[in-house]
Write a protein that holds these residues in place. Structure first.
Motif, PDB file in Angstrom:
ATOM      1  N   ASP A   1       0.823  -1.161   0.119  1.00 30.06           N
ATOM      2  CA  ASP A   1      -0.047   0.038  -0.137  1.00 30.06           C
ATOM      3  C   ASP A   1       0.765   1.177   0.051  1.00 30.06           C
ATOM      4  O   ASP A   1       0.567   2.014  -0.647  1.00 30.06           O
ATOM      5  CB  ASP A   1      -0.843  -0.072   1.317  1.00 30.06           C
ATOM      6  CG  ASP A   1      -2.296  -0.979   1.069  1.00 30.06           C
ATOM      7  OD1 ASP A   1      -2.117  -1.720   0.251  1.00 30.06           O
ATOM      8  OD2 ASP A   1      -2.822  -1.118   2.146  1.00 30.06           O
ATOM      9  N   PHE A   2       1.970   1.096   0.828  1.00 28.08           N
ATOM     10  CA  PHE A   2       2.777   2.637   1.059  1.00 28.08           C
ATOM     11  C   PHE A   2       3.486   2.657  -0.217  1.00 28.08           C
ATOM     12  O   PHE A   2       3.627   3.942  -0.682  1.00 28.08           O
ATOM     13  CB  PHE A   2       3.494   2.274   2.322  1.00 28.08           C
ATOM     14  CG  PHE A   2       4.133   3.606   2.671  1.00 28.08           C
ATOM     15  CD1 PHE A   2       3.187   4.395   3.466  1.00 28.08           C
ATOM     16  CD2 PHE A   2       5.564   3.937   2.340  1.00 28.08           C
ATOM     17  CE1 PHE A   2       3.648   5.526   4.124  1.00 28.08           C
ATOM     18  CE2 PHE A   2       5.962   4.968   3.227  1.00 28.08           C
ATOM     19  CZ  PHE A   2       5.078   5.961   3.941  1.00 28.08           C
ATOM     20  N   PHE A   3       3.979   1.616  -1.194  1.00 26.51           N
ATOM     21  CA  PHE A   3       4.811   1.901  -2.225  1.00 26.51           C
ATOM     22  C   PHE A   3       4.069   2.326  -3.301  1.00 26.51           C
ATOM     23  O   PHE A   3       4.753   2.633  -4.313  1.00 26.51           O
ATOM     24  CB  PHE A   3       5.874   0.692  -2.307  1.00 26.51           C
ATOM     25  CG  PHE A   3       7.009   0.608  -1.430  1.00 26.51           C
ATOM     26  CD1 PHE A   3       7.849   1.614  -1.154  1.00 26.51           C
ATOM     27  CD2 PHE A   3       7.176  -0.485  -0.704  1.00 26.51           C
ATOM     28  CE1 PHE A   3       8.905   1.706  -0.208  1.00 26.51           C
ATOM     29  CE2 PHE A   3       8.278  -0.471   0.321  1.00 26.51           C
ATOM     30  CZ  PHE A   3       9.081   0.527   0.452  1.00 26.51           C
ATOM     31  N   ILE A   4       2.934   1.561  -3.573  1.00 30.20           N
ATOM     32  CA  ILE A   4       2.369   1.976  -4.622  1.00 30.20           C
ATOM     33  C   ILE A   4       2.094   3.567  -5.019  1.00 30.20           C
ATOM     34  O   ILE A   4       1.879   4.033  -5.757  1.00 30.20           O
ATOM     35  CB  ILE A   4       0.703   1.247  -4.807  1.00 30.20           C
ATOM     36  CG1 ILE A   4      -0.093   1.495  -3.607  1.00 30.20           C
ATOM     37  CG2 ILE A   4       1.241  -0.157  -5.217  1.00 30.20           C
ATOM     38  CD1 ILE A   4      -1.277   0.866  -3.968  1.00 30.20           C
TER      39      ILE A   4
ATOM     40  N   GLY B   1      -5.252  -0.070   4.588  1.00 33.44           N
ATOM     41  CA  GLY B   1      -5.929  -0.663   3.817  1.00 33.44           C
ATOM     42  C   GLY B   1      -6.877   0.359   3.389  1.00 33.44           C
ATOM     43  O   GLY B   1      -7.317   0.664   2.408  1.00 33.44           O
ATOM     44  N   VAL B   2      -7.808   0.981   4.273  1.00 31.80           N
ATOM     45  CA  VAL B   2      -8.808   1.731   4.147  1.00 31.80           C
ATOM     46  C   VAL B   2      -8.330   3.193   3.574  1.00 31.80           C
ATOM     47  O   VAL B   2      -8.854   3.673   2.398  1.00 31.80           O
ATOM     48  CB  VAL B   2      -9.595   2.349   5.250  1.00 31.80           C
ATOM     49  CG1 VAL B   2     -10.656   3.216   5.327  1.00 31.80           C
ATOM     50  CG2 VAL B   2     -10.518   1.068   5.975  1.00 31.80           C
ATOM     51  N   SER B   3      -7.162   3.772   4.023  1.00 28.68           N
ATOM     52  CA  SER B   3      -6.765   4.826   3.429  1.00 28.68           C
ATOM     53  C   SER B   3      -6.313   4.733   1.842  1.00 28.68           C
ATOM     54  O   SER B   3      -6.414   5.666   1.229  1.00 28.68           O
ATOM     55  CB  SER B   3      -5.633   5.488   4.513  1.00 28.68           C
ATOM     56  OG  SER B   3      -4.768   4.513   4.624  1.00 28.68           O
TER      57      SER B   3
ATOM     58  N   LEU C   1      -5.247  11.494   2.920  1.00 29.12           N
ATOM     59  CA  LEU C   1      -5.122  10.152   2.931  1.00 29.12           C
ATOM     60  C   LEU C   1      -3.800   9.640   3.093  1.00 29.12           C
ATOM     61  O   LEU C   1      -3.607   8.864   3.866  1.00 29.12           O
ATOM     62  CB  LEU C   1      -5.767   9.513   1.667  1.00 29.12           C
ATOM     63  CG  LEU C   1      -7.366   9.751   1.372  1.00 29.12           C
ATOM     64  CD1 LEU C   1      -7.772   9.282   0.051  1.00 29.12           C
ATOM     65  CD2 LEU C   1      -8.107   8.830   2.562  1.00 29.12           C
ATOM     66  N   ARG C   2      -2.671  10.506   2.609  1.00 27.49           N
ATOM     67  CA  ARG C   2      -1.547   9.887   2.595  1.00 27.49           C
ATOM     68  C   ARG C   2      -0.814  10.153   4.033  1.00 27.49           C
ATOM     69  O   ARG C   2      -0.211   9.375   4.478  1.00 27.49           O
ATOM     70  CB  ARG C   2      -0.615  10.913   1.881  1.00 27.49           C
ATOM     71  CG  ARG C   2       0.747  10.602   1.745  1.00 27.49           C
ATOM     72  CD  ARG C   2       1.188   9.268   1.394  1.00 27.49           C
ATOM     73  NE  ARG C   2       2.807   9.090   1.173  1.00 27.49           N
ATOM     74  CZ  ARG C   2       3.163   7.956   1.039  1.00 27.49           C
ATOM     75  NH1 ARG C   2       2.579   6.859   0.889  1.00 27.49           N
ATOM     76  NH2 ARG C   2       4.530   7.431   1.006  1.00 27.49           N
ATOM     77  N   MET C   3      -1.358  11.282   4.613  1.00 29.90           N
ATOM     78  CA  MET C   3      -1.127  11.476   6.341  1.00 29.90           C
ATOM     79  C   MET C   3      -1.551  10.390   7.126  1.00 29.90           C
ATOM     80  O   MET C   3      -1.043   9.953   7.921  1.00 29.90           O
ATOM     81  CB  MET C   3      -1.770  12.725   6.729  1.00 29.90           C
ATOM     82  CG  MET C   3      -0.934  13.994   5.932  1.00 29.90           C
ATOM     83  SD  MET C   3      -1.855  15.613   6.579  1.00 29.90           S
ATOM     84  CE  MET C   3      -1.083  15.799   8.274  1.00 29.90           C
ATOM     85  N   LEU C   4      -2.878   9.696   6.433  1.00 22.91           N
ATOM     86  CA  LEU C   4      -3.316   8.716   7.292  1.00 22.91           C
ATOM     87  C   LEU C   4      -2.495   7.453   7.224  1.00 22.91           C
ATOM     88  O   LEU C   4      -2.164   6.407   7.837  1.00 22.91           O
ATOM     89  CB  LEU C   4      -4.727   8.458   7.005  1.00 22.91           C
ATOM     90  CG  LEU C   4      -5.669   9.204   7.492  1.00 22.91           C
ATOM     91  CD1 LEU C   4      -7.109   8.905   6.790  1.00 22.91           C
ATOM     92  CD2 LEU C   4      -5.961   9.411   9.051  1.00 22.91           C
ATOM     93  N   GLN C   5      -2.073   7.211   5.890  1.00 24.00           N
ATOM     94  CA  GLN C   5      -1.229   6.160   5.724  1.00 24.00           C
ATOM     95  C   GLN C   5       0.148   6.189   6.393  1.00 24.00           C
ATOM     96  O   GLN C   5       0.754   5.206   7.013  1.00 24.00           O
ATOM     97  CB  GLN C   5      -0.616   6.164   4.185  1.00 24.00           C
ATOM     98  CG  GLN C   5      -1.608   5.584   3.256  1.00 24.00           C
ATOM     99  CD  GLN C   5      -0.861   5.619   1.640  1.00 24.00           C
ATOM    100  OE1 GLN C   5      -0.086   6.394   1.426  1.00 24.00           O
ATOM    101  NE2 GLN C   5      -1.257   4.490   1.093  1.00 24.00           N
TER     102      GLN C   5
END
Length: 449
Positions: free
Chosen positions: A47-50, A115-117, A141-145
């Motif tokens: 999720d983080f790298f995509i 997953g949700v973010s 959304l990136r901050m939630l990641q």
């Protein structure tokens, strides 16, 4: 993804108690903890790298289309880096929860939040559809990641370290980082066929597919982690009287090691420069094929899958510090020929130096830091210490692509300031590690004292 890394057969020491620890130590599950950390990290960092891949290839064009192309690239990388602002905040919150209430609670929460973010990023409208609201929602959304990532690695590392047999702690904790590499491979593999789409299709709908697929990989991670027991070290600590909150104890008694982790974690600059900045530089500035650079990323990380546990096994034999320092200083050297090869379009050398840099040499530091950092702290503050220390250090790594895009110069030698930046941060990291206590022979209950 589990076929890419084979967990060890049952070791004779796997269920043996630490000889210096209390006799009534709860039963450990080293193989189960290592596998759960591996798959969870693979899911989390897919999720983080995509996001990083999309920031390098797509986001500047669909979320910042009114900007000059070079400014749009900086803006897109800034949205990648903004997660590293919330990571220290998430580290404080999740580190406290993990040290007070248990590692497992943190690992469940981080997986769901990521997953949700990530899934929601795939649903976002573009700048052309809703204007400035699009990049604003992207940043949120990136901050939630970032909050999620702050607790994931420290939680998984603490979980695995505290389940591991006494003389193989580096090896077992390295599976967290092998999982991270697997997540990067999966993220890059998903983007590889999409990179062959016509530009119009990629920008219109193709980029959304990897984000929407996160719902599937998160479900897999939750299924694997559902029966993982709490760690023996934490359960031994839990009944004891706790006069101070973990965070208070961390900042009162462990300031030196916290600073060491912060500066040692600057080695993460190597990773983000390799996986994000050089991808953008090669494709958007030097006009090399997207598929070529994505293939370099995949091969380097496949090599890293094998190299990380090997380096960790060596660290169990000779110590954490020499292996980590070699990885940091070796990366400082290899950054130069790798960027030179990209600037001159030497495809064979791009593959050679890219695999040597990220797949082999950087893996020495990357595979050893989970045990080296975790062993700097006692059980009561381990998750907090690792989470806060790494996330502050990783913050510079997160903004490294933004900094690099800003200092990149025109012309065939324009990459030199970026290589110098990588070298400087790697040397600082090695110096910080050199100042730490060697812990590979220290019993679990004596760590952090």
């Amino acid at each position: 993804m589990s076929h890419t890394t084979t967990l060890p057969q049952r070791d004779a020491m796997s269920d043996a108690p630490d000889r210096a620890a209390p006799a009534a130590r709860p039963k450990s599950s080293p193989r189960k903890a290592a596998f759960a950390s591996w798959i969870g990290s693979a899911v989390e960092y897919y999720d983080f790298f995509i996001y990083g891949t999309a920031a390098a290839l797509v986001f500047g064009k669909i979320f910042f289309p009114s900007f000059d192309p070079s400014v749009a690239a900086v803006a897109a990388f800034a949205t990648f880096g903004v997660a590293y602002i919330t990571r220290p905040l998430g580290a404080v919150m999740l580190g406290h929860i993990g040290d007070k209430y248990g590692r497992k609670k943190v690992l469940t929460f981080t997986l769901l939040l990521m997953g949700v973010s990530t899934f929601c990023v795939g649903l976002l409208p573009t700048y052309g559809q809703v204007g400035i609201a699009a990049p604003v929602m992207l940043v949120v959304l990136r901050m939630l990641q970032g909050v999620s990532a702050a607790g994931e690695q420290a939680g998984a590392n603490s979980m695995t370290l505290e389940h591991a047999p006494p003389h193989r702690r580096a090896f077992f904790t390295s599976f967290t980082l092998s999982g991270t590499q697997a997540g990067l491979i999966l993220a890059t593999l998903v983007f590889l066929p999409l990179s062959s789409l016509p530009e119009e299709d990629l920008l219109a709908w193709g980029w959304r597919i990897p984000f929407l697929l996160s719902a599937v990989v998160v479900a897999v991670g939750m299924w694997v982690r559902r029966t993982l027991p709490e760690t023996p070290a934490f359960e031994e600590e839990a009944p004891q009287k706790k006069e101070r909150m973990p965070l208070v104890e961390l900042f009162a008694d462990h300031k030196g090691n916290l600073l060491r982790v912060i500066f040692a974690a600057l080695v993460s600059v190597v990773s983000t420069i390799f996986s994000v900045f050089t991808l953008s530089y090669a494709v958007n500035t030097m006009h090399l094929p997207r598929s070529t650079m994505l293939t370099v990323l995949i091969l380097a990380n496949l090599v890293a899958l094998g190299a990380i546990p090997l380096w960790a096994s060596l660290a169990d034999r000779i110590g954490r510090k020499p292996v980590f320092i070699f990885g940091a200083l070796g990366s400082a050297v290899l950054a130069w020929p790798y960027m030179w090869a990209i600037a001159h379009g030497e495809v064979a050398l791009i593959f050679l130096f890219g695999i040597a840099l990220s797949g082999i040499v950087y893996s020495a530091a990357n595979g050893v830091w989970p045990s080296m950092y975790g062993e700097m702290f006692s059980t009561r503050v381990r998750l907090s210490g690792m989470a806060i220390g790494t996330q502050i250090g990783f913050a510079l790594g997160g903004f490294a692509p933004t900094i690099s895009a800003a200092i990149l110069q025109p012309g065939p030698m324009g990459w030199v300031p970026v290589a110098a930046f990588v070298t400087a941060t790697s040397i600082i990291s090695a110096m910080s590690a050199a100042s730490a206590r060697e812990t590979y022979k220290v019993p679990m209950h004596e760590l952090g004292k």
